[in-house]
Motif scaffolding. Structure first.
Motif, short mmCIF file in Angstrom:
data_model
loop_
_atom_site.label_atom_id
_atom_site.label_comp_id
_atom_site.label_asym_id
_atom_site.label_seq_id
_atom_site.Cartn_x
_atom_site.Cartn_y
_atom_site.Cartn_z
N GLU A 38 37.84 49.66 25.90
CA GLU A 38 39.08 48.57 27.81
C GLU A 38 40.17 47.93 26.09
N ASP A 39 40.75 47.56 26.90
CA ASP A 39 41.69 46.09 26.25
C ASP A 39 42.18 45.28 27.09
N PRO A 40 41.36 44.50 27.56
CA PRO A 40 41.53 43.00 27.82
C PRO A 40 42.60 42.27 27.89
N ALA A 41 43.59 43.04 26.98
CA ALA A 41 44.91 41.98 26.32
C ALA A 41 44.47 40.31 26.66
N SER A 42 43.88 39.96 25.65
CA SER A 42 43.12 38.22 25.45
C SER A 42 43.27 37.39 26.83
N THR B 70 41.32 39.55 33.05
CA THR B 70 40.81 41.32 32.34
C THR B 70 39.94 41.47 32.02
N PHE B 71 38.96 40.38 31.46
CA PHE B 71 38.27 40.51 30.71
C PHE B 71 37.12 40.87 31.53
N ALA B 72 36.79 39.86 33.17
CA ALA B 72 36.32 40.46 33.88
C ALA B 72 36.40 41.60 34.65
N ASP B 73 36.94 41.64 34.81
CA ASP B 73 37.81 42.86 35.43
C ASP B 73 37.24 43.81 35.04
N ARG B 74 38.03 44.49 33.51
CA ARG B 74 37.19 45.74 32.68
C ARG B 74 35.49 45.42 32.46
N ALA B 75 35.21 44.70 32.50
CA ALA B 75 33.34 44.16 32.45
C ALA B 75 33.05 44.38 33.56
N ASN B 76 33.47 45.04 34.44
CA ASN B 76 32.94 44.89 35.96
C ASN B 76 33.47 46.32 36.18
#
Ligand code: ACM
Length: 414
Positions: A87-91, A95-101
């Motif tokens: 995944e690319d959470p875009a800094s 978005t990190f939390a969303d993609r980790a989930n």
């Protein structure tokens, strides 16, 4: 220097001396599957390829993927391939939390490798703690955290500052200008620096924070001319570090009288800054690309072959690479048992791995024993190591906070 000594001000003892699934065949079905019940071992790879810290985080992605490919090319782990869900959470922390989930719930990964900034790690923390998953975080960070769901592969303040701050004071003087981006990591590192300085008779002449991604430093340069600090103690990250150092250089400031001493700057930022503009300044890190060891030679050669001869390795992508091998060793230890993230964590503790920087070990507190060094940047973009520790240093994430300790049982307060 132990925490107790630091707080009493004992003098410096010195250092002795998805996404990317092509090429990973398997029958993994994702949804509704139990943890790693398929033939492949699903892991998340969560590093930004876009945004303010992509300059460094994309290279963590690259090193992590290289280790996964090496392991798979050598037969995988116990005959099973690692399957990366990328995944690319875009800094962006949200978005990190969303993609980790998504990685944990939808892709059923047994671990996630991810993050550069502490803000993004902290955004992922509730996800991995809530789902009892495991986050392999390779980056230097501020400590003062003690999760049983994070494998902390980077240096904590005692491993970067304990020798560095007194060394700087002795060499250049004790008037420090603290400069960082405005978030938890720089603020917390600066709290530690302040305490060390107080203990050794130094002082903070200014403390300045700029927004993430900030890239205009003319007013800071004016303040530096005004305050004339002995040392600019720098925790700028990504694009900000690059922009600051270029502006410093263009303004004609002199590293001999006002050096930048960084906890974050590595070969990758220096490459972006340009060797001439970075030359003469200092970083504290457990690894530099030029380190002489058989493991490092192999790592650097493989990395340059894969990603280009103009690329660099550095202390955070070295850790990102090593953490995949530590994961492999833990999964091997589990053998045919169920690959629950908590079992992987337990199997990883106490494990030693011959990393490019030297032999590292995962401590009971899930942080890492590392090899601190002080390097001075040269015009060719490499660091000359001026101080090299003769032994591994234990991680003490609560070093500057008396009465608190991170142990195998979690945070202990006395
Ligand atoms: C960092 O934010 N831990 C560099």
């Amino acid at each position: 220097m132990k925490r107790r000594d630091l707080l009493k001000g004992v003098a410096f003892a010195g250092v002795a001396g998805a996404t990317g699934l092509g090429g990973f065949p398997g029958i993994w079905t994702g949804r509704n599957a139990a943890w790693a019940a398929g033939s492949d071992i699903p892991v998340g790879v969560l590093f930004s390829k876009t945004g303010a810290v992509a300059v460094v985080e994309s290279t963590l992605h690259d090193a992590c993927m290289m280790a996964i490919e090496e392991i798979n090319d050598n037969g995988g782990i116990n005959g099973r391939k690692i399957r990366p869900f990328v995944e690319d959470p875009a800094s962006d922390p949200a978005t990190f939390a969303d993609r980790a989930n998504r990685l944990v719930r939808r892709d059923k990964v047994v671990s996630i490798f991810g993050s550069y900034t502490s803000s993004s790690r902290q955004a992922v923390l509730p996800v991995v703690e809530g789902q009892n998953n495991l986050y392999w975080y390779p980056t230097l960070y501020e400590g003062r955290e003690c999760s049983r769901n994070v494998m902390y592969g980077g240096a904590v303040p005692n491993q970067q500052q304990q020798d560095f701050v007194p060394w700087l004071k002795e060499k250049f003087g004790g008037r420090f200008y603290l400069l960082g981006n405005n978030y938890v990591y720089p603020r917390e590192e600066n709290n530690v620096a302040r305490k060390i300085l107080k203990g050794i008779g130094g002082e903070v002449v200014n403390e300045e924070y700029v927004p993430m991604g900030h890239d205009s430093f003319s007013s800071i340069v004016s303040k530096l001319r005004r305050d004339k600090p002995d040392v600019i103690f720098c925790t700028l990250v990504g694009d900000s570090d690059v922009a600051f150092q270029r502006e410093y250089h263009n303004a004609g400031l002199d590293p001999k009288t006002m050096p930048v001493a960084s906890l974050t700057r590595s070969e990758i930022e220096v490459k972006a800054i340009g060797g001439e503009a970075a030359a003469g300044h200092f970083s504290s890190a457990p690894y530099f690309m030029g380190y002489q060891s058989a493991e490092n030679k192999k790592f650097v050669e493989a990395y340059l072959k894969k990603y280009g001869q103009d690329q660099v390795t550095h202390f955070v992508n070295e850790a990102a690479y090593s953490q995949v091998y530590q994961f492999k060793n833990a999964v091997e230890r589990i053998g045919s048992g169920e690959l629950k993230p908590s079992a992987i964590r337990d199997a990883a503790v106490g494990q030693r791995f011959m990393a490019p920087q030297g032999e590292i070990e995962i401590a009971d507190n899930l942080h890492s024993y590392l090899w601190p060094k002080i390097g001075q940047w040269q015009a060719d973009g490499q660091a000359k190591v001026l101080v090299d520790s003769k032994s591994r240093m234990a991680p003490e994430p609560y070093w500057a906070y008396e009465g608190q300790e991170c142990t195998a049982e979690g945070l202990q307060k006395s």
